[in-house]
Design an enzyme around this catalytic site. Sequence first.
Site, PDB file in Angstrom:
ATOM      1  N   GLU A  33       0.854  -1.200   0.000  1.00  0.00           N
ATOM      2  CA  GLU A  33       0.000   0.000   0.000  1.00  0.00           C
ATOM      3  C   GLU A  33       0.880   1.238   0.000  1.00  0.00           C
ATOM      4  O   GLU A  33       1.791   1.360   0.828  1.00  0.00           O
ATOM      5  CB  GLU A  33      -0.920   0.002   1.227  1.00  0.00           C
ATOM      6  CG  GLU A  33      -1.719   1.275   1.421  1.00  0.00           C
ATOM      7  CD  GLU A  33      -2.563   1.645   0.215  1.00  0.00           C
ATOM      8  OE1 GLU A  33      -2.505   2.824  -0.192  1.00  0.00           O
ATOM      9  OE2 GLU A  33      -3.270   0.768  -0.333  1.00  0.00           O
ATOM     10  N   THR A  40      -9.499   4.337  -1.054  1.00  0.00           N
ATOM     11  CA  THR A  40     -10.332   5.508  -1.338  1.00  0.00           C
ATOM     12  C   THR A  40     -11.603   5.510  -0.506  1.00  0.00           C
ATOM     13  O   THR A  40     -11.978   6.530   0.076  1.00  0.00           O
ATOM     14  CB  THR A  40     -10.687   5.552  -2.837  1.00  0.00           C
ATOM     15  OG1 THR A  40      -9.492   5.752  -3.591  1.00  0.00           O
ATOM     16  CG2 THR A  40     -11.654   6.680  -3.127  1.00  0.00           C
ATOM     17  N   CYS A  41     -12.284   4.383  -0.454  1.00  0.00           N
ATOM     18  CA  CYS A  41     -13.596   4.330   0.216  1.00  0.00           C
ATOM     19  C   CYS A  41     -13.511   4.807   1.659  1.00  0.00           C
ATOM     20  O   CYS A  41     -14.303   5.632   2.092  1.00  0.00           O
ATOM     21  CB  CYS A  41     -14.149   2.916   0.161  1.00  0.00           C
ATOM     22  SG  CYS A  41     -15.798   2.778   0.892  1.00  0.00           S
ATOM     23  N   CYS A  46     -16.378   6.988   0.316  1.00  0.00           N
ATOM     24  CA  CYS A  46     -17.677   6.622   0.883  1.00  0.00           C
ATOM     25  C   CYS A  46     -17.849   6.982   2.354  1.00  0.00           C
ATOM     26  O   CYS A  46     -18.856   7.584   2.746  1.00  0.00           O
ATOM     27  CB  CYS A  46     -17.901   5.119   0.731  1.00  0.00           C
ATOM     28  SG  CYS A  46     -17.385   4.419  -0.831  1.00  0.00           S
ATOM     29  N   LYS A  49     -17.621  10.787   3.282  1.00  0.00           N
ATOM     30  CA  LYS A  49     -18.761  11.421   2.610  1.00  0.00           C
ATOM     31  C   LYS A  49     -20.056  11.162   3.378  1.00  0.00           C
ATOM     32  O   LYS A  49     -20.851  12.083   3.599  1.00  0.00           O
ATOM     33  CB  LYS A  49     -18.877  10.879   1.185  1.00  0.00           C
ATOM     34  CG  LYS A  49     -20.108  11.361   0.433  1.00  0.00           C
ATOM     35  CD  LYS A  49     -20.321  10.535  -0.831  1.00  0.00           C
ATOM     36  CE  LYS A  49     -20.733   9.114  -0.503  1.00  0.00           C
ATOM     37  NZ  LYS A  49     -20.934   8.288  -1.721  1.00  0.00           N
ATOM     38  N   ALA A 113       4.508   0.031  -5.785  1.00  0.00           N
ATOM     39  CA  ALA A 113       4.903  -1.198  -6.472  1.00  0.00           C
ATOM     40  C   ALA A 113       5.089  -0.950  -7.963  1.00  0.00           C
ATOM     41  O   ALA A 113       4.299  -0.235  -8.592  1.00  0.00           O
ATOM     42  CB  ALA A 113       3.845  -2.277  -6.255  1.00  0.00           C
ATOM     43  N   TYR A 175     -22.821  11.195  -9.633  1.00  0.00           N
ATOM     44  CA  TYR A 175     -23.212  11.059  -8.229  1.00  0.00           C
ATOM     45  C   TYR A 175     -22.293  11.835  -7.292  1.00  0.00           C
ATOM     46  O   TYR A 175     -22.746  12.355  -6.258  1.00  0.00           O
ATOM     47  CB  TYR A 175     -23.308   9.586  -7.832  1.00  0.00           C
ATOM     48  CG  TYR A 175     -21.990   8.878  -7.653  1.00  0.00           C
ATOM     49  CD1 TYR A 175     -21.387   8.793  -6.404  1.00  0.00           C
ATOM     50  CD2 TYR A 175     -21.337   8.279  -8.729  1.00  0.00           C
ATOM     51  CE1 TYR A 175     -20.183   8.149  -6.228  1.00  0.00           C
ATOM     52  CE2 TYR A 175     -20.134   7.627  -8.560  1.00  0.00           C
ATOM     53  CZ  TYR A 175     -19.558   7.563  -7.313  1.00  0.00           C
ATOM     54  OH  TYR A 175     -18.349   6.935  -7.141  1.00  0.00           O
ATOM     55  N   ILE A 176     -21.007  11.969  -7.623  1.00  0.00           N
ATOM     56  CA  ILE A 176     -20.093  12.703  -6.747  1.00  0.00           C
ATOM     57  C   ILE A 176     -20.460  14.184  -6.717  1.00  0.00           C
ATOM     58  O   ILE A 176     -20.577  14.795  -5.644  1.00  0.00           O
ATOM     59  CB  ILE A 176     -18.635  12.500  -7.194  1.00  0.00           C
ATOM     60  CG1 ILE A 176     -18.222  11.044  -6.991  1.00  0.00           C
ATOM     61  CG2 ILE A 176     -17.695  13.419  -6.415  1.00  0.00           C
ATOM     62  CD1 ILE A 176     -16.832  10.701  -7.516  1.00  0.00           C
ATOM     63  N   GLU A 179     -23.880  14.656  -4.878  1.00  0.00           N
ATOM     64  CA  GLU A 179     -23.816  14.489  -3.420  1.00  0.00           C
ATOM     65  C   GLU A 179     -23.156  15.687  -2.746  1.00  0.00           C
ATOM     66  O   GLU A 179     -23.637  16.169  -1.709  1.00  0.00           O
ATOM     67  CB  GLU A 179     -23.068  13.197  -3.078  1.00  0.00           C
ATOM     68  CG  GLU A 179     -23.872  11.952  -3.413  1.00  0.00           C
ATOM     69  CD  GLU A 179     -23.093  10.662  -3.254  1.00  0.00           C
ATOM     70  OE1 GLU A 179     -23.735   9.602  -3.120  1.00  0.00           O
ATOM     71  OE2 GLU A 179     -21.842  10.696  -3.277  1.00  0.00           O
ATOM     72  N   GLY A 259     -15.220  12.627 -13.307  1.00  0.00           N
ATOM     73  CA  GLY A 259     -14.859  11.243 -13.563  1.00  0.00           C
ATOM     74  C   GLY A 259     -13.605  10.794 -12.834  1.00  0.00           C
ATOM     75  O   GLY A 259     -12.934  11.582 -12.157  1.00  0.00           O
ATOM     76  N   ASP A 300     -11.939  -0.747  -8.954  1.00  0.00           N
ATOM     77  CA  ASP A 300     -12.004   0.409  -9.844  1.00  0.00           C
ATOM     78  C   ASP A 300     -10.917   0.432 -10.913  1.00  0.00           C
ATOM     79  O   ASP A 300     -10.956   1.286 -11.798  1.00  0.00           O
ATOM     80  CB  ASP A 300     -11.910   1.708  -9.023  1.00  0.00           C
ATOM     81  CG  ASP A 300     -13.151   1.945  -8.189  1.00  0.00           C
ATOM     82  OD1 ASP A 300     -13.994   1.031  -8.098  1.00  0.00           O
ATOM     83  OD2 ASP A 300     -13.285   3.045  -7.613  1.00  0.00           O
ATOM     84  N   THR A 308     -17.809  -0.087  -4.143  1.00  0.00           N
ATOM     85  CA  THR A 308     -17.095  -0.764  -3.064  1.00  0.00           C
ATOM     86  C   THR A 308     -17.548  -2.217  -2.843  1.00  0.00           C
ATOM     87  O   THR A 308     -16.712  -3.124  -2.792  1.00  0.00           O
ATOM     88  CB  THR A 308     -17.221   0.038  -1.759  1.00  0.00           C
ATOM     89  OG1 THR A 308     -16.577   1.308  -1.945  1.00  0.00           O
ATOM     90  CG2 THR A 308     -16.584  -0.681  -0.595  1.00  0.00           C
ATOM     91  N   ALA A 338     -26.673   3.657  -4.877  1.00  0.00           N
ATOM     92  CA  ALA A 338     -27.410   4.769  -4.283  1.00  0.00           C
ATOM     93  C   ALA A 338     -26.677   6.072  -4.499  1.00  0.00           C
ATOM     94  O   ALA A 338     -25.463   6.103  -4.715  1.00  0.00           O
ATOM     95  CB  ALA A 338     -27.618   4.531  -2.787  1.00  0.00           C
ATOM     96  N   HIS A 436     -46.737  -1.153   8.513  1.00  0.00           N
ATOM     97  CA  HIS A 436     -47.472   0.112   8.508  1.00  0.00           C
ATOM     98  C   HIS A 436     -47.231   0.877   9.813  1.00  0.00           C
ATOM     99  O   HIS A 436     -47.212   0.289  10.878  1.00  0.00           O
ATOM    100  CB  HIS A 436     -48.974  -0.164   8.350  1.00  0.00           C
ATOM    101  CG  HIS A 436     -49.794   1.077   8.249  1.00  0.00           C
ATOM    102  ND1 HIS A 436     -49.839   1.847   7.101  1.00  0.00           N
ATOM    103  CD2 HIS A 436     -50.592   1.689   9.167  1.00  0.00           C
ATOM    104  CE1 HIS A 436     -50.629   2.879   7.309  1.00  0.00           C
ATOM    105  NE2 HIS A 436     -51.104   2.802   8.556  1.00  0.00           N
ATOM    106  N   GLU A 441     -43.733   0.073   2.627  1.00  0.00           N
ATOM    107  CA  GLU A 441     -44.984  -0.642   2.312  1.00  0.00           C
ATOM    108  C   GLU A 441     -45.588  -0.174   1.001  1.00  0.00           C
ATOM    109  O   GLU A 441     -46.448  -0.858   0.431  1.00  0.00           O
ATOM    110  CB  GLU A 441     -45.987  -0.466   3.453  1.00  0.00           C
ATOM    111  CG  GLU A 441     -46.562   0.914   3.577  1.00  0.00           C
ATOM    112  CD  GLU A 441     -47.647   1.018   4.652  1.00  0.00           C
ATOM    113  OE1 GLU A 441     -48.472   0.075   4.763  1.00  0.00           O
ATOM    114  OE2 GLU A 441     -47.672   2.024   5.363  1.00  0.00           O
TER     115      GLU A 441
END
Length: 446
Positions: A33, A40-41, A46, A49, A113, A175-176, A179, A259, A300, A308, A338, A436, A441
């Site tokens: 790493e 990233t997440c 994610c 955010k 790497a 979506y980015i 949001e 993007g 990704d 994710t 979502a 209910h 419902e």
Amino acid sequence: MANFDFLIIGAGTGGMAAAQKAAEYGAKVAVIEKEKVGGTCLNRGCTPKKLMVYAADFALQESLAVSYGWQECQRQLDWSLLMQKIHQRLDSISNSFTKTFAEKGIELIYGEAKFIDSRTVKVNDQEISADKILIAVGGHPIKPDIPGKDLAITSREMFQLKEIPQKLAIVGGGYIGVEFASMMNAFGAEVVFMDTSELILSGFDKDLRTTVQQGLIERGIEFIGETTAEKIEQAGNRLQLHLSDEQTITADRVLLATGRAPNTKSLDLDKAGVKVGDKGEIKVDEFCRTENQHIYAVGDCIDRVPLTPVAKAEALAVVETLYGKQPKSIDYTYVTSAVFSRPEAATVGMNEAEARDKYGDRINCHCDRTTPMLYSLADEANQETVTIKLITVGKEEKVVGVHMVGEHAADIIQCIGVAVRQGITKQDLDDSFGIHPTIGEEFMSM
């Protein structure tokens, strides 16, 4: 030279899942790493955010609270404290993952790497070889090639802001961008965002796109469609964003949400015999295997579904293929997703356009709009509706797409997605018992 059974490049969601599962199978595992465990997440996507979305929701609930008899009060956000607490939480999670690696005997190596042959990489001054290698390096935000792009920020820098900008201009209606437009508006910033299309959220169902866009506009967010960013200029302490329709937006910050691209450029993949596409995406087969039979790739950095949970599923499938002796591939047909804007949106399966292309006149669309009970005491200015849409095929009305905009959309679609994957029909929903009074419902009584 260090030797391992399984070498993973990237300690994001996919890399972490693969490392732990492979270690459970008894493989000798190492993970490389170059930044921070969690990818990233966790660190710049994610998780922070969603924490910011929660913080923004407190502002949105103020006016609704008055409708329920709560007295008005003046509250002010301490942005520095919020960001401090978010990053403390992220550090805690990252450290817990690092501890888990140690407990499972997974060697964690920090550095960048680079492949030197088909089974060997070099990290710092160390050469590491492995029988099997998994590339799970994720992606990064990209900026359009326009003059002044270096004056703008990306989603990565949004989590490092020292203060809330008085005015924020956002380029990109995916979506980015959506949001951040939603949450920064709730935090009190003046927000204007734009897209090349007349509707935001390209790729989603048209009714969903229209409903979210109208909801953002009703909250006071300005949207400019069918335009592109041409250049960004410094104007004193502020920035000027020039658009193709000759409009000029003056703002404190410009966010480019146009993007993402795979983090593959620095890997020297050609030395490993791994093919990539025009955008740097790694080419893989149905089992996420590259042209080099010893190297796999997930998440990704491949051209599939950049989410994710999908990266995690792909990574676990690779481990099952390699060590579980059960070749496993991923079915991407019913992936749930979502958009954590306000209003919230979520979806599973085909949108209407996709369904019509595939099934023609055999499809049926059922669409309802209703006001949630939560808003029943609110005045008209503070009311919100929920939109739900079912797309079915044939006389049996098999459900092939479900879309929702409104309260709890993500949680509801997540659960319905399980049923859709099992091939339910509209009649199955009609015959089910709703709870209910809830929004969920409504799907049982369309």
